[in-house]
Design an enzyme around this catalytic site. Structure first.
Site, PDB file in Angstrom:
ATOM      1  N   GLU A  26      96.120  55.745  56.403  1.00  0.00           N
ATOM      2  CA  GLU A  26      94.678  55.680  56.319  1.00  0.00           C
ATOM      3  C   GLU A  26      93.801  56.290  57.528  1.00  0.00           C
ATOM      4  O   GLU A  26      94.663  56.962  58.221  1.00  0.00           O
ATOM      5  CB  GLU A  26      94.322  54.036  56.584  1.00  0.00           C
ATOM      6  CG  GLU A  26      95.162  53.597  57.756  1.00  0.00           C
ATOM      7  CD  GLU A  26      94.297  52.281  58.568  1.00  0.00           C
ATOM      8  OE1 GLU A  26      93.151  52.533  58.591  1.00  0.00           O
ATOM      9  OE2 GLU A  26      95.052  51.396  59.026  1.00  0.00           O
ATOM     10  N   LYS A  87      83.080  52.926  59.217  1.00  0.00           N
ATOM     11  CA  LYS A  87      84.431  52.238  58.640  1.00  0.00           C
ATOM     12  C   LYS A  87      84.140  51.808  57.341  1.00  0.00           C
ATOM     13  O   LYS A  87      83.023  51.022  57.101  1.00  0.00           O
ATOM     14  CB  LYS A  87      84.590  51.005  59.721  1.00  0.00           C
ATOM     15  CG  LYS A  87      85.586  50.042  59.223  1.00  0.00           C
ATOM     16  CD  LYS A  87      85.759  48.795  60.005  1.00  0.00           C
ATOM     17  CE  LYS A  87      86.773  47.706  59.362  1.00  0.00           C
ATOM     18  NZ  LYS A  87      86.759  46.618  60.249  1.00  0.00           N
ATOM     19  N   VAL A 107      92.491  50.060  55.193  1.00  0.00           N
ATOM     20  CA  VAL A 107      93.879  49.759  54.176  1.00  0.00           C
ATOM     21  C   VAL A 107      93.217  49.611  52.762  1.00  0.00           C
ATOM     22  O   VAL A 107      93.917  50.295  51.964  1.00  0.00           O
ATOM     23  CB  VAL A 107      94.620  48.589  54.670  1.00  0.00           C
ATOM     24  CG1 VAL A 107      95.675  48.079  53.724  1.00  0.00           C
ATOM     25  CG2 VAL A 107      95.326  49.028  55.956  1.00  0.00           C
ATOM     26  N   ASP A 139      85.874  34.791  57.594  1.00  0.00           N
ATOM     27  CA  ASP A 139      86.331  36.296  57.976  1.00  0.00           C
ATOM     28  C   ASP A 139      87.637  36.341  57.540  1.00  0.00           C
ATOM     29  O   ASP A 139      88.695  36.194  58.112  1.00  0.00           O
ATOM     30  CB  ASP A 139      86.317  36.399  59.412  1.00  0.00           C
ATOM     31  CG  ASP A 139      86.167  37.933  59.499  1.00  0.00           C
ATOM     32  OD1 ASP A 139      86.919  38.690  58.746  1.00  0.00           O
ATOM     33  OD2 ASP A 139      85.913  38.149  60.867  1.00  0.00           O
ATOM     34  N   SER A 141      89.870  39.591  55.615  1.00  0.00           N
ATOM     35  CA  SER A 141      89.781  41.130  55.449  1.00  0.00           C
ATOM     36  C   SER A 141      90.027  41.391  53.862  1.00  0.00           C
ATOM     37  O   SER A 141      90.588  40.740  53.222  1.00  0.00           O
ATOM     38  CB  SER A 141      91.029  41.780  56.265  1.00  0.00           C
ATOM     39  OG  SER A 141      91.144  43.189  55.814  1.00  0.00           O
ATOM     40  N   ALA A 142      89.205  42.405  53.809  1.00  0.00           N
ATOM     41  CA  ALA A 142      89.282  42.831  52.182  1.00  0.00           C
ATOM     42  C   ALA A 142      90.661  43.451  51.950  1.00  0.00           C
ATOM     43  O   ALA A 142      90.755  43.600  50.620  1.00  0.00           O
ATOM     44  CB  ALA A 142      87.914  43.780  52.284  1.00  0.00           C
ATOM     45  N   ASP A 143      91.396  43.687  52.973  1.00  0.00           N
ATOM     46  CA  ASP A 143      92.769  44.250  52.823  1.00  0.00           C
ATOM     47  C   ASP A 143      93.320  43.276  51.811  1.00  0.00           C
ATOM     48  O   ASP A 143      94.089  43.901  50.913  1.00  0.00           O
ATOM     49  CB  ASP A 143      93.344  44.545  53.952  1.00  0.00           C
ATOM     50  CG  ASP A 143      92.933  45.766  54.997  1.00  0.00           C
ATOM     51  OD1 ASP A 143      91.917  46.567  54.331  1.00  0.00           O
ATOM     52  OD2 ASP A 143      93.476  45.586  55.987  1.00  0.00           O
ATOM     53  N   LYS A 160      98.549  41.679  63.437  1.00  0.00           N
ATOM     54  CA  LYS A 160      98.380  41.404  64.717  1.00  0.00           C
ATOM     55  C   LYS A 160      98.262  39.757  64.983  1.00  0.00           C
ATOM     56  O   LYS A 160      97.297  39.276  63.908  1.00  0.00           O
ATOM     57  CB  LYS A 160      96.977  42.207  65.405  1.00  0.00           C
ATOM     58  CG  LYS A 160      97.246  43.341  65.568  1.00  0.00           C
ATOM     59  CD  LYS A 160      96.235  43.938  66.760  1.00  0.00           C
ATOM     60  CE  LYS A 160      96.713  45.117  67.064  1.00  0.00           C
ATOM     61  NZ  LYS A 160      96.451  46.011  66.095  1.00  0.00           N
TER      62      LYS A 160
HETATM   63  N1  PSU Z   1      94.983  46.477  62.365  1.00  0.00           N
HETATM   64  C1  PSU Z   1      95.302  47.274  63.205  1.00  0.00           C
HETATM   65  N2  PSU Z   1      94.589  48.353  63.457  1.00  0.00           N
HETATM   66  C2  PSU Z   1      93.901  48.973  62.526  1.00  0.00           C
HETATM   67  C3  PSU Z   1      93.051  48.098  61.584  1.00  0.00           C
HETATM   68  C4  PSU Z   1      93.768  47.118  61.336  1.00  0.00           C
HETATM   69  O1  PSU Z   1      96.185  46.936  63.870  1.00  0.00           O
HETATM   70  O2  PSU Z   1      93.259  50.072  63.022  1.00  0.00           O
HETATM   71  C5  PSU Z   1      92.126  48.553  60.561  1.00  0.00           C
HETATM   72  C6  PSU Z   1      92.793  49.081  59.323  1.00  0.00           C
HETATM   73  O3  PSU Z   1      92.141  49.870  58.890  1.00  0.00           O
HETATM   74  C7  PSU Z   1      92.471  47.917  58.385  1.00  0.00           C
HETATM   75  C8  PSU Z   1      91.168  47.382  59.075  1.00  0.00           C
HETATM   76  O4  PSU Z   1      92.327  47.917  57.101  1.00  0.00           O
HETATM   77  O5  PSU Z   1      91.249  47.447  60.563  1.00  0.00           O
HETATM   78  C9  PSU Z   1      90.724  45.848  58.729  1.00  0.00           C
HETATM   79  O6  PSU Z   1      89.402  45.593  59.038  1.00  0.00           O
HETATM   80  P1  PSU Z   1      88.754  44.197  58.745  1.00  0.00           P
HETATM   81  O7  PSU Z   1      89.426  43.093  59.374  1.00  0.00           O
HETATM   82  O8  PSU Z   1      87.344  44.492  58.942  1.00  0.00           O
HETATM   83  O9  PSU Z   1      89.114  44.292  56.850  1.00  0.00           O
HETATM   84 MN    MN Z   2      86.191  40.726  58.311  1.00  0.00          MN
END
Ligand code: PSU
Ligand code: MN
Length: 308
Positions: A26, A87, A107, A139, A141-143, A160
């Site tokens: 990624e 992003k 991701v 909140d 994540s879309a992941d 994390k």
């Molecule tokens: N977790 C990490 N380092 C990162 C990310 C997540 O420890 O760099 C990044 C990844 O690209 C992940 C994104 O897909 O943050 C998730 O963002 P969000 O929570 O806004 O979906």
């Molecule tokens: Mn988010």
């Protein structure tokens, strides 16, 4: 599949044609996850780890509206330095490409592009998850949603502990996304190698992990992704009290600053790095490199018997 806005590097194209092992990587971690120059150094080191084991790295990003699967050093350098790079997650991809923009793929977005390109194995540091207090903020994540709908295996060091691990586990269970533990019975949590949360299945070797991928993707035709959790090596793990303190402070500062939406994860990563005096970054680099090696071995096992 022919996708007119996608460019595969020559190296990736050849590997695809020959059925060789490929590892998707990624790029939000480059554009928003680590500071310069550690971001570019890590991206190059990760590619080198994958190559040294005999697999092909495919770093993925959107550059001037082109979906890149496999990037040059100059292109990676640009993502690492240019502060205007956005992003990009699933919701951002179409507008970004149509308007010739440039973005680091999360991701979720990287899984989409890897799948379109025919790549099944992907390495990252940590996946996104359900944030603490998501009951109020929504909140998530879309992941996680992407893992529910896109058949790519993601090798990570867990999520994390800035996130709510228990809610993340519930979400993945609901969506039918398996969490495999590579030589572990419980979830690692990024900087920590162990937690109380059990994985869904423990695999002892990269070959066993590849067997699960083959069964899920090729035999059963499952549409979901697979999470493969690979604990941080003990030598790089941070102590619970140290990292928990930094995370608590970072979350407090975030609430005071009123940060929300896509800025949340980059904000927390940066705060934790500062509050740990850079220790979190050193651990982050080590675990990403470790995940890349494991992903390469899984991709090699998965490709066995399919090479021309
Ligand atoms: N977790 C990490 N380092 C990162 C990310 C997540 O420890 O760099 C990044 C990844 O690209 C992940 C994104 O897909 O943050 C998730 O963002 P969000 O929570 O806004 O979906
Ligand atoms: Mn988010």
């Amino acid at each position: 599949m022919v996708i007119s806005c996608m460019d595969r590097s020559a190296e990736v194209q050849t590997a695809l044609e020959r059925g060789r092992a490929i590892v998707a990587l990624e790029s939000t971690i480059i554009s928003h996850g680590m500071p310069y120059p550690t971001n570019v150094e890590t991206a190059m080191a990760v590619e080198a780890e994958v190559r040294s084991l005999g697999a092909t790295p495919a770093t993925i990003a959107v550059l001037d509206g082109r979906l890149k699967v496999g990037m040059t050093t100059d292109e990676i350098e640009r993502l690492a330095c240019d502060k205007t790079v956005v992003k990009a997650s699933r919701r951002d991809l179409a507008a970004l490409i149509a308007r010739r923009g440039t973005g680091g793929t999360t991701v979720a977005a990287t899984m989409i592009c890897a799948h379109m390109a025919g790549v099944r194995v992907f390495a990252t540091g940590g996946i996104g998850g359900v944030h603490r207090n998501a009951q109020q903020t929504f909140d998530i994540s879309a992941d996680l949603e992407e893992l529910a709908r896109t058949p790519v295996a993601v090798v990570c060091a867990g999520v994390k502990s800035v996130l709510d691990l228990v809610l993340t586990q519930e979400y993945l269970e609901t969506k039918g996304v398996p969490v495999l533990g590579l030589r572990t019975d419980d979830w690692p949590a990024f900087f920590k190698s162990h937690t109380e949360l059990p994985v869904d299945a423990r695999v002892e070797t990269e070959g066993e992990a590849a067997d699960v991928l083959r069964t899920a993707f090729d035999d059963l035709g499952f549409a979901q992704g697979i999470v493969i959790m690979n604990p941080i090596e003990e030598a790089f793990a941070l102590s619970d009290e140290f990292i928990d303190r930094a995370i608590a402070d970072a979350l407090e500062q975030m609430a005071a600053a009123g940060v929300r939406g896509k800025a949340v994860t980059p904000y927390l990563l940066e705060r934790v790095e500062e509050l740990t005096g850079g220790a979190s970054l050193t651990a982050n680099v080590a675990l990403v490199r470790h995940n890349a090696r494991i992903a390469a071995r899984i991709a090699l096992e998965y490709a066995k018997g399919r090479m021309l």
